[in-house]
Design an enzyme around this catalytic site. Structure first.
Site, mmCIF file in Angstrom:
data_model
loop_
_atom_site.group_PDB
_atom_site.id
_atom_site.type_symbol
_atom_site.label_atom_id
_atom_site.label_comp_id
_atom_site.label_asym_id
_atom_site.label_seq_id
_atom_site.Cartn_x
_atom_site.Cartn_y
_atom_site.Cartn_z
ATOM 1 N N GLY A 1 -22.937 17.686 21.142
ATOM 2 C CA GLY A 1 -23.032 17.185 19.777
ATOM 3 C C GLY A 1 -24.446 16.787 19.462
ATOM 4 N N GLY A 2 -24.635 16.283 18.229
ATOM 5 C CA GLY A 2 -25.971 15.891 17.803
ATOM 6 C C GLY A 2 -26.530 14.737 18.614
ATOM 7 C CB VAL B 1 -19.238 15.013 26.152
ATOM 8 C CG1 VAL B 1 -18.119 14.195 26.782
ATOM 9 C CG2 VAL B 1 -19.652 14.394 24.826
ATOM 10 N N GLY C 1 -25.826 14.196 21.922
ATOM 11 C CA GLY C 1 -26.022 14.535 23.319
ATOM 12 C C GLY C 1 -24.821 15.263 23.890
ATOM 13 C CE LYS D 1 -20.578 11.063 22.714
ATOM 14 N NZ LYS D 1 -20.886 12.453 22.343
ATOM 15 C CG ASP E 1 -19.844 11.837 12.938
ATOM 16 O OD1 ASP E 1 -19.477 12.463 11.925
ATOM 17 O OD2 ASP E 1 -20.315 12.382 13.947
ATOM 18 C CB ILE F 1 -16.039 18.831 28.610
ATOM 19 C CG1 ILE F 1 -16.380 17.359 28.382
ATOM 20 C CG2 ILE F 1 -15.638 19.110 30.031
ATOM 21 C CD1 ILE F 1 -15.213 16.404 28.637
ATOM 22 N N GLY F 2 -18.573 19.233 26.242
ATOM 23 C CA GLY F 2 -18.810 19.148 24.812
ATOM 24 C C GLY F 2 -20.264 18.872 24.511
#
Length: 977
Positions: free
Chosen positions: A686-687, A691, A689, A705, A818, A683-684
């Site tokens: 990012g830098g 999700v 890893g 995650k 972040d 579902i997502g």
């Protein structure tokens, strides 16, 4: 007629004819000149109009070819019809400035285009405007450096402030501008800090010098004393250091002196007393020491701001005789002695803030004599005496903070009912007497803090009429009687602290109507009766402490639905079964001191019997259920064992090497998580890893995650040496320590971390799942849904509280590293949760020495100090949160093409917010007009958070306070204290 007379008449006739012809010739020449001048300059003005055709203004309606240019709006002409002045400041002009045309206007003396929306670079053509005496390009959105200005030697006024110019300013150009009277260059991001420009010291006609926020460094030169015509000198927001030069005392005409936010040190120089015309003096946020004796002669002062320095000694009594003084801020110094008792008794006094000093004696009685005072801030001193009766009639007061002193006596009844006050803080004093029924008149009151005093009597029922209340703290007093039954009418209430009093009676059921409550603390009273089941319906309740009372009956099962980070029901008279969902390790100690409670799950409690409210049939059913569940789990384990041996798992997940560490009582298995970590559940990304969304067998959802361990990122390399294994174990230990710290964080506005599942090459963090995605999704993606301003405000406050807890509520601060809108997740009620907190630290734990440095942050959110140091702290998070606030107000992304090259939302907004009106222009157009004022309040907070220097940014604790003060439709002052 005699011949002589005839000749005289003829000559006279010829002379008259000659004069008439000469006059006609002059008129013809003048007409031709005017026609020539107008015909030459008309195309130049029309080119200016064409360049600014996108402007949202009617100013150019009169700029038509069939109209005389001297009748154009904003144009003034000489007697010969040539253009002398262009006055178009504050006209919402937008576009690129065609200086090649403008500077062909040969008689142009004044060019005033300030406070518009002009952009682009300033071309070299500016040097051709050599007749200019007045040039105003300030408060626009230009880019790039300024060209050489040496040819503009006739200038008397040069205003280029707050226009986005970068590069090095051409200071040498000022050498030819010896007639300058006004020079304003401040608030521009000039590249490279530079020493104070000595060229300025030769401009002896200057009466206005504005060099605030110009990246100036070094000392203020003694030559500043040569500018004896100065009436206004502003050098704030720079890097100036050293002492204030004594020569500044020669500026006898000075009306305003602004030196705040520098690194100035030393004492106020002898001779400062000579500034007898000084009305506004601000040297706050420096390192100035010594006493204030040199200032007691400045009798014309209107405003004195010296907060956050290292000043000592007493406040001069003479300040009480200053007839024009309307406000004074001396907070956070080391001042002693008493506050002058006549302070503020003359003019329309506005506010006093002398907090955080060592002051003694009483509060001056007459600061609200003229009925205009808005803020009385004297907290954290050693003041004694009572609150003067005069303040009971001070209806203009907005903030009344006298906490943390040694004040005593009864509070005048009228204080409780002040109609406009929104903060009353009497905490940590020795006040006694009651809170009177006048509290019902305090319709604007949001924060009532009276803890740690000697107040007594009953809590007035009228408090339920103060419907704006957000926080109440009456702890550690001597209040008696019952809690007002209608307290549930306070629909905005977030916190209610009544612990350590002598309250009796039952807990009002009406509290279940306070949907915003996140903290209830009634500990240490004599409350009796049952715990109302209505408390279980509070959707945001985070902390419930009812310990050390006389409560009886069963624990309501409705409490099981709450997401509590603190639950304490200890030392009461409760009986019956502890609800199973509350019988977890996180609530150890929450039920002690209740001998009538029973549970099979919590050590130290008796197992439940029929006498405990459980029937034999129910026990048999439970036993059967437990047995059946055991058989089912054994079968399930066998099934997964066979399944695992048969199935070829994705090589990225080495099942046999996973190690689960739980931080809460888990209702799911390791294998249930591992089986869901697959491509279709992403579902997502990012830098750090991917999700994954995990839907468990019972329908409950989790978020996982997946973080790669970069030590093992290269699968083709074998690192099996003893040294490598030792290093790996060390890294794993650090990772576990960091995750364990994060798992202990329990707050309603922070995402819960349930467990970690680790292997030699990757790590899984299992979080609660938030169904409404992220704030970024709501604001910026194609799936965006409308967020009204009230909801955005609630998200801002909730997210701020989450960060405040990370920074200030943990045993050691947790830096997020972040903060961004995509890391603010929203639950089913759109309540915010901070996610990925501390993840950058975990990532750094997870990399080796030979691995590239992990960037702590996301482009557009990263604080400017990150450009010269990779160190981050709490203030870096504050900056990033300020960017999020700007997103909420403007609905702009942190990086947009319209901002211009190398510009982000902070640059873009700062270049536009020159006034309240311009701030309104930044606010999202979908926000109704009547709420834009409230949005502007939050925008001001965002600007504080994104200050260039970390030291100038408030703490998250202060940000929360500021945001709570900015509640929609709530009147707040400019100061945030």
């Amino acid at each position: 007629m005699p011949p002589g007379s005839a000749m005289q008449a003829a000559n006279a006739s010829r002379r008259a004819t000659g004069r008439s012809s000469l006059f006609l010739f002059f008129l013809l020449c003048l007409f031709c000149f005017f026609s020539s001048s107008e015909s030459d300059e008309l195309p130049l003005l029309l080119k200016l109009k064409a360049a600014l055709q996108k402007s949202d203004t009617y100013v150019f309606d009169s700029w038509r070819p069939d109209n005389t240019i001297c009748n154009f709006t904003g144009i003034s002409c000489n007697s010969d019809g040539s253009v002398r002045e262009i006055e178009l400041a504050k006209q919402r002009l937008a576009g690129f400035l065609p200086l090649d045309s403008i500077c062909q206007l040969q008689s142009l003396e004044k060019l005033s285009l300030g406070s518009n929306l002009l952009y682009g670079t300033i071309s070299e053509d500016l040097k051709n405007c050599s007749r200019l005496q007045y040039l105003d390009l300030g408060s626009n959105s230009f880019t790039g450096p300024l060209p050489d200005l040496s040819s503009l030697s006739r200038l008397k006024f040069l205003y280029l402030n707050n226009s986005g110019f970068s590069g090095a300013f051409p200071w040498s150009s000022l050498e030819n501008m010896t007639d300058l009277v006004g020079l304003s260059l401040g608030d521009n991001p000039f590249d490279n800090t530079t020493s104070f420009p000595l060229e300025v010291l030769n401009l002896v006609k200057l009466d206005w010098l504005y060099l605030t926020n110009c990246s100036l460094k070094g000392k203020i030169p003694a030559g500043i004393g040569n500018l004896t015509e100065l009436k206004n000198l502003e050098l704030s927001d720079n890097y100036l250091s050293g002492d204030i030069p004594a020569e500044i005392g020669r500026l006898g005409k000075l009306w305003q002196l602004e030196l705040y936010n520098n690194e100035l040190a030393g004492k106020f120089p002898v001779g400062l007393r000579n500034l007898t015309s000084l009305a506004f003096f601000d040297a706050s946020q420096n390192h100035i020491e010594g006493d204030l004796s040199e200032l007691k002669y400045l009798t014309t002062l209107v405003s004195l701001q010296l907060f956050e320095n290292e000043l000592s000694g007493e406040i001069p009594d003479e300040f009480g005789d200053f007839k024009s003084l309307v406000n004074i801020s001396l907070y956070t110094n080391n001042l002693i002695g008493s506050i002058p008792q006549k302070l503020g008794s003359w003019a329309d006094f506005d506010f006093v803030d002398v907090s955080e000093n060592l002051l003694t004696g009483p509060i001056p009685p007459d600061m609200c004599k003229n009925g205009k005072m808005q803020k009385l801030l004297v907290f954290q001193n050693k003041l004694t005496g009572g609150i003067p009766m005069n303040y009971a009639n001070c209806s203009s007061l907005l903030r009344f903070r006298v906490d943390n002193n040694s004040l005593s006596g009864s509070v005048p009844a009228g204080i409780w009912g002040l109609p406009n006050v929104f903060v009353i803080d009497f905490t940590l004093n020795q006040f006694d007497g009651p809170i009177t029924s006048e509290i019902g008149n305090a319709k604007s009151l949001t924060h009532l803090f009276v803890g740690n005093n000697r107040f007594s009597g009953k809590l007035p029922e009228e408090i339920s009429k103060a419907t704006s209340l957000v926080a109440i703290d009456m702890s550690s007093n001597q209040f008696s009687g019952g809690i007002p039954s209608k307290i549930g009418e306070l629909k905005k209430l977030h916190g209610l602290s009544l612990q350590d009093n002598m309250l009796s009676g039952s807990i009002p059921k009406s509290l279940g109507s306070c949907d915003s409550l996140d903290e209830i603390n009634f500990a240490g009273n004599s409350l009796s009766g049952q715990i109302p089941s209505s408390l279980g319906s509070l959707p945001t309740l985070n902390s419930l402490n009812l310990s050390h009372n006389k409560l009886s009956g069963k624990i309501p099962s409705s409490l099981s639905s709450l997401r509590l980070s603190l639950l304490d029901l200890s030392h009461n008279q409760l009986t019956g079964l502890i609800p199973q969902s509350l019988s977890i390790e996180a609530y150890n100690g929450s039920f002690t001191g209740n001998p009538g409670l029973c549970t099979p799950n919590v050590a130290g409690f008796q197992p439940c019997t029929s006498d405990s409210g459980m029937s034999p049939v129910l026990r048999i059913l439970i036993s059967c259920f437990i047995a059946g569940t055991t058989v089912f789990l054994v079968w399930l384990a066998w099934f997964f064992f066979v399944k695992r041996r048969q199935k070829d798992h994705d090589r990225s997940l080495k099942v046999e090497s996973w190690n689960l560490k739980s931080f809460r009582a888990l209702s799911f298995t390791e294998q249930e998580i591992l089986n869901s970590v697959k491509q279709e559940n992403i579902i997502g990304k990012g830098g750090s890893g991917n999700v994954y969304k995990v839907v468990r067998n019972n329908g409950k959802e989790l978020a996982v995650k997946h973080i790669w361990n970069s030590e093992f990122g290269d699968r083709k390399t074998c690192r099996s040496s003893t040294a490598m294994l030792t290093k790996r174990k060390g890294k794993a230990s650090e990772f576990d320590a960091e995750v364990a710290t994060l798992s202990s964080i329990l707050h309603v506005n922070v995402v819960k971390l349930y467990c970690s599942i680790t292997s030699e090459d990757s790590n899984l963090l299992v979080y609660e799942y938030l169904p409404n995605g992220s704030l970024w999704d709501r604001l910026h993606t194609c799936n965006e849904k409308e967020l009204d301003w009230e909801k955005r405000y609630e998200i801002a406050v909730g997210a701020a509280k989450g960060l405040e807890y990370l920074h200030h509520g943990c045993e050691r601060p947790v830096i997020h590293r972040d903060v961004k809108s995509s890391n603010i997740l929203l639950d089913e009620f759109l309540k915010p949760r901070i996610a990925d907190f501390g993840l950058a630290k975990i990532m750094q734990t997870n990399v080796g020495k030979d691995t590239t440095h992990v960037i702590a942050g996301t482009h557009g959110y990263i604080a400017p100090e990150y450009g010269y140091t990779y160190k981050v702290n709490e203030k870096s998070d504050v900056y990033s949160f300020g960017v999020v606030l700007m997103e909420l107000v403007s609905r702009k992304r942190p990086i947009e093409a319209e901002f211009g090259e190398n510009k982000d939302i902070v640059n873009w907004i700062c270049s536009r917010v020159t006034s309240k009106q311009s701030m309104m222009g930044v606010v999202d157009s979908s926000i109704p007009e009547y709420l834009k004022e409230d949005a502007v309040k939050v925008l001001r907070i965002a600007l504080c958070c994104t200050a260039r220097l970390p030291a100038l940014r408030p703490s998250m604790r202060t940000v929360v306070q500021m945001l709570e003060d900015a509640e929609p439709c709530r009147l707040v002052g400019i100061e945030s204290r």
